[in-house]
Design a protein around this motif. Structure first.
Motif, PDB file in Angstrom:
ATOM      1  N   PRO A   1       9.057 -30.135  19.743  1.00  0.00           N
ATOM      2  CA  PRO A   1       9.066 -29.142  20.829  1.00  0.00           C
ATOM      3  C   PRO A   1      10.083 -29.534  21.896  1.00  0.00           C
ATOM      4  CG  PRO A   1       7.133 -30.559  20.990  1.00  0.00           C
ATOM      5  CD  PRO A   1       7.825 -30.926  19.728  1.00  0.00           C
ATOM      6  N   PRO A   2      10.689 -28.542  22.557  1.00  0.00           N
ATOM      7  CA  PRO A   2      11.695 -28.800  23.589  1.00  0.00           C
ATOM      8  C   PRO A   2      11.057 -29.193  24.915  1.00  0.00           C
ATOM      9  CG  PRO A   2      11.324 -26.442  23.393  1.00  0.00           C
ATOM     10  CD  PRO A   2      10.461 -27.097  22.351  1.00  0.00           C
ATOM     11  N   GLU A   3      11.852 -29.804  25.780  1.00  0.00           N
ATOM     12  CA  GLU A   3      11.412 -30.027  27.160  1.00  0.00           C
ATOM     13  C   GLU A   3      11.384 -28.687  27.878  1.00  0.00           C
ATOM     14  OE1 GLU A   3      10.306 -32.774  28.266  1.00  0.00           O
ATOM     15  OE2 GLU A   3      11.015 -34.195  26.786  1.00  0.00           O
ATOM     16  N   PRO A   4      10.550 -28.482  28.866  1.00  0.00           N
ATOM     17  CA  PRO A   4       9.639 -29.479  29.430  1.00  0.00           C
ATOM     18  C   PRO A   4       8.297 -29.537  28.716  1.00  0.00           C
ATOM     19  CG  PRO A   4       9.514 -27.493  30.734  1.00  0.00           C
ATOM     20  CD  PRO A   4      10.459 -27.200  29.597  1.00  0.00           C
ATOM     21  N   LEU A   5       8.151 -28.742  27.647  1.00  0.00           N
ATOM     22  CA  LEU A   5       6.859 -28.706  26.952  1.00  0.00           C
ATOM     23  C   LEU A   5       6.479 -30.087  26.431  1.00  0.00           C
ATOM     24  CD1 LEU A   5       7.233 -25.372  24.955  1.00  0.00           C
ATOM     25  CD2 LEU A   5       5.909 -25.800  27.034  1.00  0.00           C
ATOM     26  N   ALA A   6       7.488 -30.831  25.920  1.00  0.00           N
ATOM     27  CA  ALA A   6       7.214 -32.123  25.301  1.00  0.00           C
ATOM     28  C   ALA A   6       6.759 -33.173  26.315  1.00  0.00           C
ATOM     29  CB  ALA A   6       8.440 -32.615  24.541  1.00  0.00           C
ATOM     30  N   SER A   7       6.713 -32.819  27.597  1.00  0.00           N
ATOM     31  CA  SER A   7       6.204 -33.746  28.606  1.00  0.00           C
ATOM     32  C   SER A   7       4.796 -33.389  29.053  1.00  0.00           C
ATOM     33  CB  SER A   7       7.114 -33.740  29.841  1.00  0.00           C
ATOM     34  OG  SER A   7       8.430 -34.082  29.474  1.00  0.00           O
ATOM     35  N   ALA A   8       4.310 -32.241  28.647  1.00  0.00           N
ATOM     36  CA  ALA A   8       3.001 -31.778  29.103  1.00  0.00           C
ATOM     37  C   ALA A   8       1.931 -32.204  28.114  1.00  0.00           C
ATOM     38  CB  ALA A   8       3.008 -30.263  29.253  1.00  0.00           C
ATOM     39  N   PRO A   9       1.017 -33.089  28.532  1.00  0.00           N
ATOM     40  CA  PRO A   9       0.019 -33.595  27.592  1.00  0.00           C
ATOM     41  C   PRO A   9      -0.835 -32.491  26.983  1.00  0.00           C
ATOM     42  CG  PRO A   9      -0.487 -34.267  29.862  1.00  0.00           C
ATOM     43  CD  PRO A   9       0.878 -33.673  29.873  1.00  0.00           C
ATOM     44  N   GLY A  10      -1.160 -31.469  27.772  1.00  0.00           N
ATOM     45  CA  GLY A  10      -1.967 -30.382  27.242  1.00  0.00           C
ATOM     46  C   GLY A  10      -1.262 -29.663  26.114  1.00  0.00           C
ATOM     47  N   PHE A  11       0.004 -29.388  26.323  1.00  0.00           N
ATOM     48  CA  PHE A  11       0.776 -28.740  25.264  1.00  0.00           C
ATOM     49  C   PHE A  11       0.880 -29.641  24.035  1.00  0.00           C
ATOM     50  CE2 PHE A  11       4.658 -28.237  22.892  1.00  0.00           C
ATOM     51  CZ  PHE A  11       4.591 -26.906  22.526  1.00  0.00           C
ATOM     52  N   LEU A  12       1.174 -30.907  24.254  1.00  0.00           N
ATOM     53  CA  LEU A  12       1.338 -31.844  23.137  1.00  0.00           C
ATOM     54  C   LEU A  12       0.076 -31.936  22.293  1.00  0.00           C
ATOM     55  CD1 LEU A  12       3.272 -34.776  24.827  1.00  0.00           C
ATOM     56  CD2 LEU A  12       4.069 -33.365  22.921  1.00  0.00           C
ATOM     57  N   LEU A  13      -1.047 -31.931  22.981  1.00  0.00           N
ATOM     58  CA  LEU A  13      -2.317 -32.029  22.293  1.00  0.00           C
ATOM     59  C   LEU A  13      -2.529 -30.796  21.413  1.00  0.00           C
ATOM     60  CD1 LEU A  13      -4.448 -34.118  22.304  1.00  0.00           C
ATOM     61  CD2 LEU A  13      -5.515 -33.031  24.264  1.00  0.00           C
ATOM     62  N   SER A  14      -2.316 -29.640  22.005  1.00  0.00           N
ATOM     63  CA  SER A  14      -2.511 -28.396  21.281  1.00  0.00           C
ATOM     64  C   SER A  14      -1.516 -28.274  20.126  1.00  0.00           C
ATOM     65  CB  SER A  14      -2.367 -27.245  22.266  1.00  0.00           C
ATOM     66  OG  SER A  14      -2.339 -26.025  21.608  1.00  0.00           O
ATOM     67  N   TRP A  15      -0.280 -28.653  20.391  1.00  0.00           N
ATOM     68  CA  TRP A  15       0.777 -28.583  19.383  1.00  0.00           C
ATOM     69  C   TRP A  15       0.478 -29.475  18.184  1.00  0.00           C
ATOM     70  CZ3 TRP A  15       5.520 -26.280  18.485  1.00  0.00           C
ATOM     71  CH2 TRP A  15       6.414 -26.955  17.675  1.00  0.00           C
ATOM     72  N   ASN A  16       0.198 -30.741  18.460  1.00  0.00           N
ATOM     73  CA  ASN A  16      -0.095 -31.672  17.370  1.00  0.00           C
ATOM     74  C   ASN A  16      -1.378 -31.276  16.640  1.00  0.00           C
ATOM     75  OD1 ASN A  16       1.967 -33.856  17.271  1.00  0.00           O
ATOM     76  ND2 ASN A  16       1.404 -34.127  19.420  1.00  0.00           N
ATOM     77  N   GLY A  17      -2.340 -30.767  17.382  1.00  0.00           N
ATOM     78  CA  GLY A  17      -3.585 -30.333  16.765  1.00  0.00           C
ATOM     79  C   GLY A  17      -3.349 -29.196  15.785  1.00  0.00           C
ATOM     80  N   GLN A  18      -2.569 -28.216  16.210  1.00  0.00           N
ATOM     81  CA  GLN A  18      -2.273 -27.094  15.319  1.00  0.00           C
ATOM     82  C   GLN A  18      -1.478 -27.540  14.108  1.00  0.00           C
ATOM     83  OE1 GLN A  18      -1.095 -23.644  18.292  1.00  0.00           O
ATOM     84  NE2 GLN A  18      -1.361 -22.910  16.198  1.00  0.00           N
TER      85      GLN A  18
END
Lengths: 147, 147
Positions: free
Chosen positions: A7-24
């Motif tokens: 995922p691109p920045e700034p998403l890759a810095s947001a823990p909530g996004f990272l969690l959801s992304w990796n989970g999916q």
DNA sequence: TATTGTTATACTCTATAACTATA
DNA sequence: TATAGTTATAGAGTATAACAATA
């Protein structure tokens, strides 16, 4: 943006996004690993529950999962069609259907488990053993599970 | 099993499950935080993209998101209905629709961002600052994002 | 002939409510 | 009257394919 790419920045810095992304991402891989066996994730979950509690009534399976009663009927219907599970009469209460895995079901579950573990290994490959342990510990804490 | 309760063993020991579980949990909370503003997660994502690239063609928004073209039409339709975004003619190419946020859209996005951050804070409350940094670092590595 | 945006349609997954039979 | 299971139905969310306008 695709699931294959990071995922691109700034998403890759947001823990909530990272969690959801990796989970999916892992949920998808898991579903893909199950597909050759003709199973979807709910089948795997229900089979695992049946294995741990053979002869459960459907109601118990509903309570122990996040699957509602009507969906549970459909899932067990499909497991029966594929010869992986069986509903039998409950001798003590004729309303209940006691659910069991067939021998084929047990073998299929074992194969599914192997496929799932291989998928998990591939996904977690970027982390070394110590990092994986740390991640697991933090995710447990986040989920509110005991240490 | 419910989303409010911690997951039972042995699930709570499996990193793949934990990742998917926590990811779904935060995705849900995020959607719930957005709801009072009349937005769903795709609205938030598209508005964020428009803000970062004002005047984008819809095609560009499709490429930068994981939303397909027909869904993008529906999302922007809804943003326009709520007065949060506008489609304007692209002077250079009459096939394209340049998309902008309205002043109301910018204010709403700001409020949505605040709500999302409060939700994230609540979810990550069980972790201290140092743990949150470690988790973020590990999830970045897992997602394949640079350090 | 290819691209942009749009519409109509179909599909997946899940949830809701009503129903049957047993208790 | 309450419970276990089932069925029929509806809803959200998304994807597919055909189409019009423009390049």
């Amino acid at each position: 943006m695709r699931f294959d790419d990071p995922p691109p920045e700034p998403l890759a810095s947001a823990p909530g996004f990272l969690l959801s992304w990796n989970g999916q991402r892992i949920a998808r891989s898991f579903a893909a690993a199950l597909e050759p066996l003709g199973l979807r994730p709910p089948h795997f979950g229900v089979m695992t529950l049946i294995e741990a509690n053979p002869g459960s009534a459907q109601r118990e399976l509903v309570e122990r999962s996040m699957i509602d009663a009507s969906t549970m009927v459909a899932v067990i219907d499909e497991l029966e069609e594929r010869g992986l599970a069986q509903r039998r009469a409950d001798p003590g209460d004729r309303r209940k259907r006691a659910v069991y895995l067939t021998p084929t079901g047990k073998r299929t579950l074992e194969r599914a488990r192997t496929a799932a573990m291989e998928t998990a290994r591939a996904i977690f490959d970027p982390l070394d053993q110590r990092e994986l342990e740390t991640l697991t510990k933090l995710l447990r804490k986040l989920a509110g599970a005991g240490p």
